[in-house]
Design a protein around this motif. Sequence first.
Motif, PDB file in Angstrom:
ATOM      1  N   LYS A 113      36.756  38.743  39.804  1.00  0.00           N
ATOM      2  CA  LYS A 113      37.803  39.181  38.755  1.00  0.00           C
ATOM      3  C   LYS A 113      37.708  40.650  38.600  1.00  0.00           C
ATOM      4  O   LYS A 113      38.936  41.272  38.272  1.00  0.00           O
ATOM      5  N   LYS A 118      44.143  43.104  37.749  1.00  0.00           N
ATOM      6  CA  LYS A 118      45.331  42.055  37.162  1.00  0.00           C
ATOM      7  C   LYS A 118      45.978  41.728  38.128  1.00  0.00           C
ATOM      8  O   LYS A 118      46.669  40.662  37.924  1.00  0.00           O
ATOM      9  N   ASP A 119      46.105  42.186  39.245  1.00  0.00           N
ATOM     10  CA  ASP A 119      46.763  41.833  40.499  1.00  0.00           C
ATOM     11  C   ASP A 119      46.190  40.893  41.367  1.00  0.00           C
ATOM     12  O   ASP A 119      45.989  41.222  42.546  1.00  0.00           O
TER      13      ASP A 119
END
Length: 355
Positions: A113, A118-119
């Motif tokens: 993570k 975020k991508d």
Amino acid sequence: MSAFKPLVFSGVQPTGNLHLGNYLGAIRKFVALQETHDCIYCVVDLHSITAQLVHDDLVEQTRSITAAFLASGIDPKKHIVFNQSRVPQHAELAWIFNCVARIGWMNRMTQFKDKAGKDRENASLGLLAYPSLMAADILVYRATHVPVGDDQKQHLELTRDIAAKFNNDFSARIASLGLGVEMEMGEETVNGFFPLTEPLIEGPATRVMSLRDGSKKMSKSDPSDLSRINLTDDADTISKKIRKAKTDPEPLPSELDGLKERPEAENLVGIYAALSERSREDVIAEFGGQQFSAFKPALADLAVDRLAPIAAEMRRISADRAFVDSVLRDGGERAGAKAEATMKGVREIIGLLAD
């Protein structure tokens, strides 16, 4: 834990310069463990391409990590030092573990993570499956112990989950082929092919923080070179970085509790404790009440005393590429023989026709 022969495995990625955090959190422990355990130490070059595929200097970085191992005191004759890609059984077992592990397990890994950000849809499949390869690195030698930092504990727990699931899924075949080893799991005694590897986490500085921000881990990827002490830094550079390390205006506390909410002070005290092989309480007892203007020179002298000889030896060893390559070649051959013995059993258990 089990009847498996005690064996330590650990690895370091060949990405960026090794720094003080790598030394205190890992390499120094590697050196100490070789006095009490059989050890296999690996430059994990396959891991280095999971987040960044193209590296201009991967070969030289691999040699540099090897030189750091040797300069710090790891004996490649008594133990095994090699680079991961020389032993194809790592990748072979990783694929099998990809089929053992569950996608949900991988999605819960906090390091994935963090690194994917975020991508996540654009992250490589290799980054998601990184823990399977780490499990294979360890279990292809059926290692019983791994020295790990706090940030790798979750991956080692996953390694144990993969080993337990493999042992359980193939329990009948393992028993019928006589390939199991008795292990104690709680109050039960079970027969398994892979050990449930245990972590080795010890010492006063398992997590060394940035010299510029005590809330962030010391990192090879930090854009500021002043944030870390590289193992290749000379004495003047080490002293300069410690002098410039961020601190607060208060003197060092006279009690350990006084370091709470003071991350930079806590970090420097932890570094001093680790380098001097003393407790943080001892350091506070000696320097409590003093200003950083007195503490930093003492820390700089200590760091230079401990690290400058390693830097000099690294430079000497790195200059002899033929020697470094011979260490990796010899280690790869010895590691490969051990890995193939494990994989022969794995193929037999699964039913893969390989002869």
